[in-house]
Enzyme design. Structure first.
Site, mmCIF file in Angstrom:
data_model
loop_
_atom_site.group_PDB
_atom_site.id
_atom_site.type_symbol
_atom_site.label_atom_id
_atom_site.label_comp_id
_atom_site.label_asym_id
_atom_site.label_seq_id
_atom_site.Cartn_x
_atom_site.Cartn_y
_atom_site.Cartn_z
ATOM 1 C CD GLU A 90 40.651 41.681 41.337
ATOM 2 O OE1 GLU A 90 41.673 41.809 42.043
ATOM 3 O OE2 GLU A 90 40.484 42.282 40.264
ATOM 4 C CB CYS A 185 21.455 30.008 53.564
ATOM 5 S SG CYS A 185 20.834 29.448 55.164
#
Length: 284
Positions: A90, A185
């Protein structure tokens, strides 16, 4: 004028920033992703939380003074989160000061049902995130509730986050307490925050995947960026002692100790699978 006719001119936004050109969007944005729905054996232990650090900023200043309309790349954020969610984890959503999360909505895969579903599910959290100082005050004494810290990519991850003292403290806290750190990235720009206040770069000697400067340097030609980047992220990390595992914008992913990284938006699905499987193996 010719660039405009050919669809190579970045689009001017109402706030004076520039989003990618029609040609750049056609080449780099898809309505669907390569997300794989995998049935993981869900984690049921106590270390179920993952702190996700998003940017709250939209506009990145280029070397030429123009601003790129950016934020967090939705695919780079939501595909890894889908895999981690399906594996039983979560999320606690946070930005540096608690301002709403900013996404590159021009990159949103509109027809991808899985991405749309998790985005809608977490929309209220994106609109009302934690701020990092509150996280430090309230959660640093309870590291055993957390499995990882995730910093998604998107050029927006390079606005403020690399200089943020709280980001650096959280990454050091994660490392000290055996949490995983996940990024891809341009998200590894956050790693520079570990040097705030003249501290040593935490990830010296680590293998990692990151978006290559060579690609960023070429994208202004097709109107993706409105100018050259303010600095080269991959070369900066390399100069600090990181070992770069990719030279192209590809699907490269990498694990080194408790660091899990991916090279580009193309690696989002692979990073999600790798992160989910690595955390399950380590924590179950």
């Amino acid at each position: 004028m010719l660039k405009k006719i050919l669809g190579l001119s970045p689009k001017l936004e109402s706030d004076g920033s520039f989003s990618p050109s029609k040609m750049a969007l056609k080449m780099s944005v898809s309505a669907q992703t390569d997300f794989e729905h995998i049935s993981y054996e869900k984690y049921k232990g106590s270390r179920s939380k993952i702190l996700v650090i998003f940017t709250e900023h939209k506009n990145l200043k280029m070397k030429n003074g123009k601003y790129f309309s950016t934020g967090n790349h939705p695919v780079e954020a939501l595909l890894p989160m889908l895999h981690l969610q399906h594996a039983g984890f979560e999320f606690e959503i946070a930005t540096p000061t608690g301002k709403p999360v900013v996404f590159e909505m021009w990159a949103f895969p509109e027809k991808d049902e899985h991405v749309n579903a998790i985005y809608k599910e977490l929309k209220s959290n994106f609109d009302n995130p934690l701020n990092l100082s509150d996280f430090i005050d309230n959660s640093f004494d309870n590291p055993d509730a957390y499995a990882a810290v995730f910093v998604p990519g998107g050029h927006g991850a390079m606005i403020g986050i690399p200089e943020d003292e709280n980001v650096g403290n959280i990454l050091r806290w994660a490392d000290k307490n055996g949490l995983f750190t996940i990024s891809l990235c341009h998200g590894p720009g956050s790693f520079l925050a570990t040097m705030v206040n003249d501290q040593e770069f935490l990830y010296k000697g680590y293998n990692m995947a990151v978006f290559p400067d060579a690609v960023d340097n070429k994208t202004p030609m097709i109107g993706y960026l409105p100018g050259k980047m303010p600095y080269g992220l991959s070369e900066t990390l390399k100069s600090l002692g990181a070992n770069l595992m990719n030279t192209k914008m590809d699907k490269t992913v990498c694990v080194d100790r408790k660091l899990i990284t991916g090279s580009s938006p193309l690696a989002s699905n692979e990073l999600g699978k790798l992160a989910a499987n690595t955390l399950l193996k380590e924590l179950n």
